[in-house]
Scaffold this active site. Structure first.
Site, PDB file in Angstrom:
ATOM      1  N   HIS A 291       1.738  -4.052  14.805  1.00 50.05           N
ATOM      2  CA  HIS A 291       2.235  -2.951  14.318  1.00 50.05           C
ATOM      3  C   HIS A 291       2.396  -1.734  14.876  1.00 50.05           C
ATOM      4  CE1 HIS A 291       2.943  -0.028  11.234  1.00 50.05           C
ATOM      5  NE2 HIS A 291       2.913  -0.636  10.083  1.00 50.05           N
TER       6      HIS A 291
ATOM      7  N   GLU B 214       6.703  -6.234   7.766  1.00 52.58           N
ATOM      8  CA  GLU B 214       6.288  -5.806   7.018  1.00 52.58           C
ATOM      9  C   GLU B 214       6.361  -4.020   6.636  1.00 52.58           C
ATOM     10  OE1 GLU B 214       2.309  -5.815   8.726  1.00 52.58           O
ATOM     11  OE2 GLU B 214       1.961  -8.065   8.198  1.00 52.58           O
TER      12      GLU B 214
ATOM     13  N   LYS C 295       0.826  -1.148  -0.046  1.00 57.47           N
ATOM     14  CA  LYS C 295       0.012  -0.094   0.141  1.00 57.47           C
ATOM     15  C   LYS C 295       0.654   1.356  -0.246  1.00 57.47           C
ATOM     16  CE  LYS C 295      -0.874   1.325   5.117  1.00 57.47           C
ATOM     17  NZ  LYS C 295      -0.206   0.103   5.986  1.00 57.47           N
TER      18      LYS C 295
HETATM   19  C1  LIG Z   1       0.624   0.521   6.632  1.00 59.66           C
HETATM   20  C2  LIG Z   1       1.021  -0.851   7.028  1.00 59.66           C
HETATM   21  C3  LIG Z   1       2.383  -1.435   6.938  1.00 59.66           C
HETATM   22  C4  LIG Z   1       3.435  -0.535   6.472  1.00 59.66           C
HETATM   23  O1  LIG Z   1       3.672   0.583   7.481  1.00 59.66           O
HETATM   24  P1  LIG Z   1       5.267   1.614   7.220  1.00 59.66           P
HETATM   25  O2  LIG Z   1       4.991   2.358   8.535  1.00 59.66           O
HETATM   26  O3  LIG Z   1       4.815   1.885   5.819  1.00 59.66           O
HETATM   27  O4  LIG Z   1       6.056   0.497   7.524  1.00 59.66           O
HETATM   28  C5  LIG Z   1       2.660  -2.725   7.287  1.00 59.66           C
HETATM   29  N1  LIG Z   1       1.652  -3.559   7.984  1.00 59.66           N
HETATM   30  C6  LIG Z   1       0.289  -3.176   8.030  1.00 59.66           C
HETATM   31  C7  LIG Z   1      -0.503  -4.177   8.513  1.00 59.66           C
HETATM   32  C8  LIG Z   1       0.212  -1.847   7.361  1.00 59.66           C
HETATM   33  O5  LIG Z   1      -1.239  -1.408   7.623  1.00 59.66           O
END
Ligand SMILES: *Cc1c(COP(=O)(O)O)cnc(C)c1O
Length: 384
Positions: A153, A223, A25
């Site tokens: 996260h 991620e 994304k």
């Molecule tokens: C947006 C998102 C990420 C990426 O986050 P960054 O801050 O760009 O590293 C990873 N995992 C999930 C579930 C997300 O929603």
């Protein structure tokens, strides 16, 4: 492309144990995905279209995690059909949905984190609190579902390394809860949130926490999104209009510059990602040199006179739409005269920019992307 490649090598140096699954994304640029696929990363997808885009690159479905805890039913059916088995959940309704549509899925329980020090908070929307994880795991057991691991996260653009430490500890707690119920989770997903500027410190805290709480037989994935792409992209935009603003009292003139891109376009990161892009001059064809003709560099005294003579010009920078919110910079000073046809550029425009741009006001003709590679390793993989 060289920048993305270097970030990957840096990741491998500082977070050896963690296999990155790039968060699509953040920037689904086809060349970025192609390079990461060739480098062997996994991918974090949150929709059917993202999964499709990654599968089309020839990536094996086992390298994809469908990391959206509240999924569209038809997308779950699609994931099942394609064999994308890894997916997250954080509530009971989702477990019933998965039981119905994809009972063989490999489930990751997404837990809540303290994301208060991050740029974009995600825990307002997702994550099971530790007082609910026991019940959720018991329900997963009752439904005879497959618990593959735990995910968290710490918030996008995280700034507090302690958040990682606490999240790893909490994940350990949930692993133990799961084991007590007869599950044998094999993977911890530490999510994203990494920022290039603070990555080394974050990675050190995270690595130490992982080694303390998770034995080597536990597979660790992450991620990262913005970490990989933020600094890889520079945007150049064109001045399409200029308005002089006279201040009669102070006897000064400032200018409003209108650009061919703005907050509804690639500068969507100002609204959605709390960014403050910094303008730089790429091409000023007008009176770019405002020094008096008689000015001489060598003479110190004249230098002072020059500094006094060259007053920086005040600008504000706007996007092309009719909305007053479409402002790129309220106040910017520059000692060059800028006019229609001149170009500005902005660095670090790779994360949460183009992907969240809109077609508002008909400004859809949004830039050509020019790809270059400053690393032989990246060029070889991409065939540049
Ligand atoms: C947006 C998102 C990420 C990426 O986050 P960054 O801050 O760009 O590293 C990873 N995992 C999930 C579930 C997300 O929603």
């Amino acid at each position: 492309m060289g920048d993305v490649y270097r970030q990957h090598l840096r990741w491998k140096t500082h977070l050896k144990r963690v296999k990155p699954h790039y968060a699509v994304k953040c920037n689904p640029d086809p060349e970025v995905l192609r390079l990461l696929a060739a480098l062997g990363t996994g991918f974090d997808c949150a929709s059917k279209a993202e999964i499709e885009q990654v599968l089309r690159l020839g990536v094996d479905p086992s390298r994809i995690i469908y990391a959206q805890p509240c999924k569209t039913k038809s997308y779950v059916r699609y994931a099942a059909k394609q064999g994308v088995r890894q997916m997250t959940f954080d509530n009971a309704d989702e477990l019933y949905k998965i039981k119905e549509l994809f009972p063989d899925a490999e489930l990751f329980l997404r837990i809540l984190t303290d994301d208060s020090a991050s740029l974009c908070r995600l825990s307002l929307k997702f994550g099971a609190s530790l007082d609910t994880t026991g019940e959720l795991l018991a329900l997963a057991k009752k439904l005879d579902l497959n618990l593959a691991g735990v995910a968290f996260h710490v918030g996008s653009g995280a700034s507090d390394p302690e958040a990682f430490l606490k999240a790893v500890r909490d994940a350990r707690f949930v692993f133990d809860q799961a084991a007590a119920l007869g599950f044998d989770p094999k993977t911890l997903d530490v999510g994203g949130g990494f920022v290039s500027e603070t990555f080394d410190d974050m990675a050190a805290v995270l690595s130490a926490a992982l080694d303390e709480y998770f034995p080597p037989n536990i597979r660790i994935i992450g991620e990262p999104g913005r970490y990989y792409v933020s600094s890889a992209f520079t945007i150049a935009c064109n001045v399409i209009a200029r308005r002089a603003v006279e201040d009669k009292e102070l006897n000064t003139t400032s200018y409003m510059l209108y650009m061919n891109d703005g907050v509804y376009g690639n500068f969507s990161s100002i609204m959605f990602d709390h960014q403050h892009p910094i303008p730089r001059v790429l091409k000023a064809s007008g009176a770019s040199d405002r020094r008096p003709a008689s000015f001489q560099y060598a003479d110190g005294a004249e230098n002072n006179a020059y500094d006094a003579a060259i007053k920086p010009i005040q600008y504000s920078i706007w996007g092309p739409t009719c909305d007053g919110i479409d402002c790129i910079s309220e106040s910017w000073t520059c000692d060059q005269t800028l006019d229609v046809g001149d170009w500005l550029y902005f660095e670090d425009m790779g994360a949460y920019t183009k992907c969240s741009a809109t077609k508002f006001n008909g400004f859809t003709d949004r830039h050509e992307t020019v790809y270059i590679s400053s690393e032989a390793g990246a060029s070889a993989l991409l065939g540049y």
